[in-house]
Design a protein around this motif. Structure first.
Motif, PDB file in Angstrom:
ATOM      1  N   ASP A 268      29.629  32.776  50.068  1.00 43.40           N
ATOM      2  CA  ASP A 268      28.985  34.086  50.159  1.00 43.40           C
ATOM      3  C   ASP A 268      29.830  35.104  49.401  1.00 43.40           C
ATOM      4  N   PRO A 269      29.299  35.734  48.362  1.00 42.01           N
ATOM      5  CA  PRO A 269      30.085  36.714  47.602  1.00 42.01           C
ATOM      6  C   PRO A 269      30.682  37.815  48.464  1.00 42.01           C
ATOM      7  N   ASP A 270      29.965  38.229  49.516  1.00 43.58           N
ATOM      8  CA  ASP A 270      30.474  39.309  50.358  1.00 43.58           C
ATOM      9  C   ASP A 270      31.792  38.942  51.034  1.00 43.58           C
ATOM     10  N   ASP A 271      32.032  37.640  51.211  1.00 46.91           N
ATOM     11  CA  ASP A 271      33.272  37.196  51.839  1.00 46.91           C
ATOM     12  C   ASP A 271      34.497  37.486  50.982  1.00 46.91           C
ATOM     13  N   TRP A 272      34.291  37.748  49.692  1.00 45.08           N
ATOM     14  CA  TRP A 272      35.399  37.905  48.756  1.00 45.08           C
ATOM     15  C   TRP A 272      35.639  39.365  48.378  1.00 45.08           C
ATOM     16  N   LEU A 273      34.821  40.267  48.897  1.00 42.26           N
ATOM     17  CA  LEU A 273      34.972  41.691  48.605  1.00 42.26           C
ATOM     18  C   LEU A 273      35.862  42.337  49.653  1.00 42.26           C
TER      19      LEU A 273
ATOM     20  N   ASP B 246      39.601  45.578  41.794  1.00 43.54           N
ATOM     21  CA  ASP B 246      40.413  44.663  40.988  1.00 43.54           C
ATOM     22  C   ASP B 246      40.600  43.341  41.728  1.00 43.54           C
ATOM     23  N   ASP B 247      40.856  43.395  43.035  1.00 46.51           N
ATOM     24  CA  ASP B 247      40.967  42.164  43.817  1.00 46.51           C
ATOM     25  C   ASP B 247      39.704  41.322  43.680  1.00 46.51           C
ATOM     26  N   ASP B 248      38.557  41.985  43.862  1.00 42.71           N
ATOM     27  CA  ASP B 248      37.283  41.276  43.798  1.00 42.71           C
ATOM     28  C   ASP B 248      37.128  40.536  42.474  1.00 42.71           C
ATOM     29  N   LEU B 249      37.491  41.192  41.395  1.00 41.61           N
ATOM     30  CA  LEU B 249      37.263  40.622  40.064  1.00 41.61           C
ATOM     31  C   LEU B 249      38.288  39.563  39.701  1.00 41.61           C
TER      32      LEU B 249
ATOM     33  N   GLY C  84      50.327  37.235  47.942  1.00 40.31           N
ATOM     34  CA  GLY C  84      49.229  37.965  48.538  1.00 40.31           C
ATOM     35  C   GLY C  84      47.850  37.434  48.196  1.00 40.31           C
ATOM     36  N   TRP C  85      46.847  38.156  48.679  1.00 41.36           N
ATOM     37  CA  TRP C  85      45.443  37.789  48.531  1.00 41.36           C
ATOM     38  C   TRP C  85      45.017  37.731  47.068  1.00 41.36           C
ATOM     39  N   TRP C  86      45.209  38.835  46.338  1.00 40.82           N
ATOM     40  CA  TRP C  86      44.763  38.850  44.943  1.00 40.82           C
ATOM     41  C   TRP C  86      45.643  37.960  44.074  1.00 40.82           C
ATOM     42  N   ASN C  87      46.913  37.821  44.461  1.00 40.91           N
ATOM     43  CA  ASN C  87      47.802  36.944  43.701  1.00 40.91           C
ATOM     44  C   ASN C  87      47.304  35.505  43.732  1.00 40.91           C
TER      45      ASN C  87
END
Length: 437
Positions: free
Chosen positions: A176-181, A186-189, A54-57
């Motif tokens: 762009d940081p907003d692209d990663w939120l 927890d995902d963001d960090l 997944g994304w956060w993984n």
């Protein structure tokens, strides 16, 4: 926001040579390099992520590969590959953010605690990406329909950043940081920590700037309704859990040792730690439960391995930035309590969800191993060495198939099929073993 990237193209990018007699390998570095070759079969250069997870993984996979490059810095081929992965992922992955931009949208807040104790998230602006904690206390992530299946006209993958000059500002300066939120802090960090590690490996300040921007976005989640502090798990503001807050501590402390505004980040880290210690999430056994109930009390949910791990790295980094002997003492107490409770009779770490941990739980143990190694670097202890080496040896000997793919039960036997989540998590232990040999 970046436009969607119009292609699905799988790339088994050039990996390290598979030259060792695999069954007889005892050298930790050679084991990890072979495992990296197996892992990269799943790397999708078109998306910048690892297929089957997944994304956060994928943020955690990114961090693990950076740690391998740091553990073997004289391997030019490995370091070059790592830098190219960073450069490619920072450009390609934002289009795969499953809920990009949601943190800037209007949102409703609601909370549903069913009779069985299940937490369910609701939000009118959702894209289909959500997380729930089921009746067993397990995390379950649901992705939007078709996520990970990019379609459109073919574009030659050799045109992607991974095939260009590694680590160039062209590939990173527009991040762009907003692209990663994505609405889950927890995902963001996880991504912030991944980009901090990319900065460590490359020295490219664009990665550090991105991590700072992500962290700044997450500060908007402070405070919760519990004692005027902490961050929420998500934009729904209905659950204050351990992992999001530990990641907030760790990211702030990492940035304190790298960014210009050290005092700013030390202050955030200390505020988070003070709040965390006052919540009661650390139980009388010295372990960290999953989070707080609606009355702001320890909910006595599962003591996941990653909740015992992330805080270790945070405390190590905070001690570097603002030395205080209590930080490493606390880390040692948590680490030893976790080793005692989570290890089987042979010293192998387990999470209670095994062998059916799903896409989330599969990742957890490696995060513990990664952070235990950081604690050992700061405060060496023979128990940490034994734990890391025992788990790395068991993975290689008992949890590996003929293609050097690694699965979820580190004690074995191999549970098919392995995927990028189980494999990268196990690799965290292999990488940790390199530096404690």
């Amino acid at each position: 926001m970046r436009p969607s990237f119009p292609l699905l193209a799988f790339s088994t990018l050039a990996t390290l040579p598979n030259t060792y007699a695999q069954s007889d390998i005892t050298d930790p570095t050679k084991r990890a390099e072979l495992a990296l070759s197996a892992l990269q079969i799943w790397y999708n250069a078109a998306t910048g992520l690892w297929d089957t997870t997944g994304w956060w993984n994928s943020a955690n996979v990114l961090t693990m590969i950076g740690n391998l490059a740091k553990a073997d810095p004289n391997n030019g081929q490995l370091v070059d590959l790592t830098k190219r992965i960073f450069a490619n992922t920072i450009v390609q992955a934002p289009a795969m953010n499953p809920q990009q931009g949601i943190e800037d949208q209007s949102r409703t807040q609601s909370f549903n605690e069913q009779s069985n104790g299940t937490f369910t998230l609701f939000n009118g602006t959702r894209t289909g990406y959500t997380k729930v904690i089921d009746e067993n206390g397990d995390y379950v992530t649901v992705y939007p329909k078709g996520w990970g299946q990019m379609t459109g006209e073919y574009i030659d993958v050799k045109s992607l950043p991974i095939f260009q000059s590694q680590g160039t500002s062209q590939a990173t300066e527009d991040a762009d940081p907003d692209d990663w939120l994505d609405g889950f802090y927890d995902d963001d960090l996880w991504w912030a920590l991944g980009w901090i590690n990319a900065f460590d490996v490359t020295g490219n300040s664009d990665y550090l700037d991105l991590a700072e921007g992500i962290f700044e976005g997450v500060t908007k989640a402070w405070p919760t309704n519990c004692s005027g502090g902490g961050i929420w798990w998500s934009i729904d503001k209905n659950y204050a859990n351990a992992i999001a807050n530990e990641l907030f501590l760790s990211t702030a402390a990492h940035l304190a040792n790298r960014a210009d505004n050290k005092t700013f980040y030390v202050d955030w880290a200390k505020r988070e730690l003070d709040w965390f210690l006052g919540t009661g999430m650390i139980n009388d056994r010295g372990l960290i439960n999953d989070g707080l109930d609606p009355q702001c009390r320890n909910n006595n949910r599962t003591t996941w391995s990653y909740n015992q791990g992330v805080i270790l790295g945070g405390l190590v980094e905070l001690n570097k930035a603002s030395p205080n002997s209590s930080y490493l003492s606390l880390a040692a107490r948590i680490a030893k309590a976790a080793i005692d409770e989570l290890s089987d009779d042979d010293g192998v770490i387990h999470d209670e969800c095994e062998p059916n941990c799903g896409g989330d739980g599969n990742q957890f143990k490696g995060i513990f191993a990664r952070n235990l190694q950081l604690l050992h670097q700061a405060a060496p202890d023979a128990l940490y060495v034994t734990t890391i080496q025992t788990n790395a040896d068991s993975i290689w000997e008992n949890d590996r198939d003929g293609g050097n793919r690694l699965s979820v039960d580190w004690a074995g036997p191999f549970v098919p099929p392995a995927n990028a989540s189980t494999h990268s998590s196990a690799m965290d232990a292999l990488v940790a073993a390199i530096t404690v040999k």
